[in-house]
Scaffold this active site. Structure first.
Site, PDB file in Angstrom:
ATOM      1  N   GLU A 105       0.898  -1.204   0.081  1.00  0.00           N
ATOM      2  CA  GLU A 105      -0.090  -0.036   0.029  1.00  0.00           C
ATOM      3  C   GLU A 105       0.750   1.341   0.045  1.00  0.00           C
ATOM      4  O   GLU A 105       1.998   1.211   0.822  1.00  0.00           O
ATOM      5  CB  GLU A 105      -1.013   0.070   1.073  1.00  0.00           C
ATOM      6  CG  GLU A 105      -1.890  -1.116   1.095  1.00  0.00           C
ATOM      7  CD  GLU A 105      -3.206  -0.804   2.360  1.00  0.00           C
ATOM      8  OE1 GLU A 105      -3.258   0.590   2.918  1.00  0.00           O
ATOM      9  OE2 GLU A 105      -4.155  -1.456   2.308  1.00  0.00           O
ATOM     10  N   HIS A 156      -4.112   7.023   0.474  1.00  0.00           N
ATOM     11  CA  HIS A 156      -3.472   5.495   0.326  1.00  0.00           C
ATOM     12  C   HIS A 156      -4.109   4.669  -0.747  1.00  0.00           C
ATOM     13  O   HIS A 156      -5.038   5.113  -1.352  1.00  0.00           O
ATOM     14  CB  HIS A 156      -3.310   4.980   1.794  1.00  0.00           C
ATOM     15  CG  HIS A 156      -4.878   4.429   2.280  1.00  0.00           C
ATOM     16  ND1 HIS A 156      -5.729   5.002   2.734  1.00  0.00           N
ATOM     17  CD2 HIS A 156      -5.283   3.058   2.165  1.00  0.00           C
ATOM     18  CE1 HIS A 156      -7.063   4.089   3.114  1.00  0.00           C
ATOM     19  NE2 HIS A 156      -6.193   3.063   2.883  1.00  0.00           N
ATOM     20  N   HIS A 205      -5.280   0.756  -2.407  1.00  0.00           N
ATOM     21  CA  HIS A 205      -5.597  -0.657  -2.053  1.00  0.00           C
ATOM     22  C   HIS A 205      -5.227  -1.448  -3.363  1.00  0.00           C
ATOM     23  O   HIS A 205      -5.931  -1.167  -4.333  1.00  0.00           O
ATOM     24  CB  HIS A 205      -7.087  -0.684  -1.755  1.00  0.00           C
ATOM     25  CG  HIS A 205      -7.568  -0.090  -0.447  1.00  0.00           C
ATOM     26  ND1 HIS A 205      -8.829  -0.339  -0.295  1.00  0.00           N
ATOM     27  CD2 HIS A 205      -6.925   0.149   0.532  1.00  0.00           C
ATOM     28  CE1 HIS A 205      -9.304   0.256   1.013  1.00  0.00           C
ATOM     29  NE2 HIS A 205      -7.905   0.469   1.499  1.00  0.00           N
ATOM     30  N   ASP A 231      -9.380   1.422   8.340  1.00  0.00           N
ATOM     31  CA  ASP A 231      -9.202   2.725   7.836  1.00  0.00           C
ATOM     32  C   ASP A 231     -10.062   3.576   8.541  1.00  0.00           C
ATOM     33  O   ASP A 231      -9.727   4.959   8.978  1.00  0.00           O
ATOM     34  CB  ASP A 231      -9.385   2.717   6.386  1.00  0.00           C
ATOM     35  CG  ASP A 231      -8.574   2.254   5.659  1.00  0.00           C
ATOM     36  OD1 ASP A 231      -7.355   2.105   5.856  1.00  0.00           O
ATOM     37  OD2 ASP A 231      -9.037   1.909   4.363  1.00  0.00           O
TER      38      ASP A 231
HETATM   39 ZN   LIG Z   1      -7.362   1.040   3.559  1.00  0.00          ZN
END
Ligand SMILES: [Zn+2]
Length: 136
Positions: free
Chosen positions: A26, A81, A83, A94
């Site tokens: 990530e 961020h 995925h 999250d």
């Molecule tokens: Zn996430």
């Protein structure tokens, strides 16, 4: 969707480029806005967990980034961020770790081609999606 958010397309590209570069981990980082509240800079931060399913910003890099944001007269606008293998929806983690109610949370989904970029606010566990538009 109760809020409309615009992001310069060039910043969206920078976010995407960083998240692609660190895949399969990530990717994460910050987005800064200028004094008028317009997003102006993407600051990638190393994922200290080096994980494909979790992220935690490197403390030192995050500290330096916040210093830079203050020095430039910017403010923290968003946190992004990726995925790498799933849809860009906030995971329970999250949501639990969303400590910045005033920030936008941008999530990149790399499991589709083209990738998806979505924008959320997360306040006290409540998630709202904002309508994100990339502008020239
Ligand atoms: Zn996430």
């Amino acid at each position: 969707m109760n809020e409309e958010v615009t992001l310069p397309a060039v910043l969206g590209e920078e976010i995407l480029a960083h998240c692609r570069a660190v895949r399969p981990e990530e990717g994460c980082g910050l987005v800064a806005a200028d004094a008028s509240g317009r997003p102006v800079a993407v600051i990638p931060i190393a994922n200290a967990l080096h994980s494909p399913v979790r992220y935690q910003m490197d403390t030192r890099e995050q500290f330096d980034a916040m210093k830079r944001i203050r020095r430039e007269g910017w403010s923290l606008w968003g946190i992004f961020h990726s995925h790498p293998h799933s849809e860009p929806s906030p995971s329970p983690t999250d949501i639990r770790l969303a400590y910045y109610p005033e920030c936008y949370y941008l999530i990149v989904g790399l499991s589709t081609d083209p990738p998806k970029l979505r924008c959320f606010t997360m306040v006290d566990g409540r998630v709202s999606e904002a309508a994100l538009t990339l502008v020239p």
